[in-house]
Design a protein around this motif. Sequence first.
Motif, PDB file in Angstrom:
ATOM      1  N   LYS A   1      -4.205  11.164  -4.426  1.00  0.00           N
ATOM      2  CA  LYS A   1      -3.414  10.147  -3.735  1.00  0.00           C
ATOM      3  C   LYS A   1      -3.968   8.765  -4.066  1.00  0.00           C
ATOM      4  CE  LYS A   1      -2.009  13.130   0.063  1.00  0.00           C
ATOM      5  NZ  LYS A   1      -0.859  13.599  -0.610  1.00  0.00           N
ATOM      6  N   LYS A   2      -3.074   7.876  -4.483  1.00  0.00           N
ATOM      7  CA  LYS A   2      -3.411   6.494  -4.820  1.00  0.00           C
ATOM      8  C   LYS A   2      -2.475   5.592  -4.026  1.00  0.00           C
ATOM      9  CE  LYS A   2      -6.320   7.671  -8.060  1.00  0.00           C
ATOM     10  NZ  LYS A   2      -7.743   7.406  -7.940  1.00  0.00           N
ATOM     11  N   ARG A   3      -2.789   4.306  -4.005  1.00  0.00           N
ATOM     12  CA  ARG A   3      -1.930   3.337  -3.317  1.00  0.00           C
ATOM     13  C   ARG A   3      -1.768   2.088  -4.181  1.00  0.00           C
ATOM     14  NH1 ARG A   3      -1.177   4.274   2.195  1.00  0.00           N
ATOM     15  NH2 ARG A   3      -2.601   5.789   3.079  1.00  0.00           N
ATOM     16  N   THR A   4      -0.528   1.643  -4.300  1.00  0.00           N
ATOM     17  CA  THR A   4      -0.293   0.355  -4.945  1.00  0.00           C
ATOM     18  C   THR A   4      -0.552  -0.723  -3.897  1.00  0.00           C
ATOM     19  OG1 THR A   4       2.038   0.374  -4.321  1.00  0.00           O
ATOM     20  CG2 THR A   4       1.478   1.282  -6.489  1.00  0.00           C
ATOM     21  N   ASP A   5      -1.081  -1.863  -4.313  1.00  0.00           N
ATOM     22  CA  ASP A   5      -1.292  -2.958  -3.358  1.00  0.00           C
ATOM     23  C   ASP A   5       0.043  -3.542  -2.917  1.00  0.00           C
ATOM     24  OD1 ASP A   5      -4.140  -3.147  -2.974  1.00  0.00           O
ATOM     25  OD2 ASP A   5      -4.278  -3.789  -5.052  1.00  0.00           O
TER      26      ASP A   5
ATOM     27  N   GLU B   1       0.817  -1.216   0.000  1.00  0.00           N
ATOM     28  CA  GLU B   1       0.000   0.000   0.000  1.00  0.00           C
ATOM     29  C   GLU B   1       0.852   1.267   0.000  1.00  0.00           C
ATOM     30  OE1 GLU B   1      -2.957  -0.766   3.130  1.00  0.00           O
ATOM     31  OE2 GLU B   1      -4.290  -1.348   1.498  1.00  0.00           O
ATOM     32  N   LYS B   2       1.810   1.286  -0.911  1.00  0.00           N
ATOM     33  CA  LYS B   2       2.707   2.443  -1.064  1.00  0.00           C
ATOM     34  C   LYS B   2       1.940   3.567  -1.763  1.00  0.00           C
ATOM     35  CE  LYS B   2       7.285   3.585  -1.283  1.00  0.00           C
ATOM     36  NZ  LYS B   2       7.661   4.364  -0.168  1.00  0.00           N
ATOM     37  N   GLN B   3       1.994   4.741  -1.152  1.00  0.00           N
ATOM     38  CA  GLN B   3       1.238   5.879  -1.678  1.00  0.00           C
ATOM     39  C   GLN B   3       1.977   6.546  -2.826  1.00  0.00           C
ATOM     40  OE1 GLN B   3      -0.917   8.465   1.123  1.00  0.00           O
ATOM     41  NE2 GLN B   3       0.181  10.146   0.180  1.00  0.00           N
TER      42      GLN B   3
ATOM     43  N   TYR C   1      -0.676   3.839 -12.785  1.00  0.00           N
ATOM     44  CA  TYR C   1       0.350   3.829 -11.737  1.00  0.00           C
ATOM     45  C   TYR C   1       1.733   3.711 -12.360  1.00  0.00           C
ATOM     46  CZ  TYR C   1      -3.410   2.805  -8.335  1.00  0.00           C
ATOM     47  OH  TYR C   1      -4.532   2.830  -7.555  1.00  0.00           O
TER      48      TYR C   1
END
Length: 147
Positions: free
Chosen positions: A70-74, A61-63, A108
Motif C-alpha cells: 500500500k502506497k499513498r500519493t501526496d 493521500e490517495k491510497q 505510482y
Amino acid sequence: MQNLNLPNYKFKLKSNENKTLIFDILRKKYMVLTPEEWVRQHFVHFLIEDKKYPTSLIALEKQLTINNRKKRTDILVFDKEGKHDIIVECKAPHIKITQAAFDQIARYNLKLKAKYLIVTNGLDHFYCKMDFKNETYIFLKGIPDYK
C-alpha cells in the motif's frame, strides 16, 4: 515554518497538546503541521488559487497498491472525465529532490497513468509531462492552468 518558493496563503493554524495543526480545506480537518504537510498545503492552495483547479478534482493521500504494497500519493488531481491528470509528490523543504523521488512518482504513474508529474520540496519544483509513447517524461517550466 520555513518560507517556501510558493505564494503566501492564509492558513488556519491552532495548537493542540504542544503540536501545531493546520486546517486542510480538502479533508476539512486539522492536520499535524509537519514540514511535508506545510509543503502539501501550500501546493494545494497553489493548485486551487493560482492554477484554478476545482477542489472537487483534488484528492490528498490517495491510497494505491503497487506490488502488493500500500502506497499513498501526496496530491492527485483528476481531469473532468475522472481520469488521473496530475500526481504531486511532496517532500519536506530540507529533503533534497533526487532521482529516488522521480523513481517513486514514476512507479505510482505506472499504475495511475497521469499526464503530469510534479515533485516539490516547496523550494524546488520539477514539472514533467508524460510521453507515454517513448516511455519518458518531458520537463516543463510549470503546469497549465485548469481549463
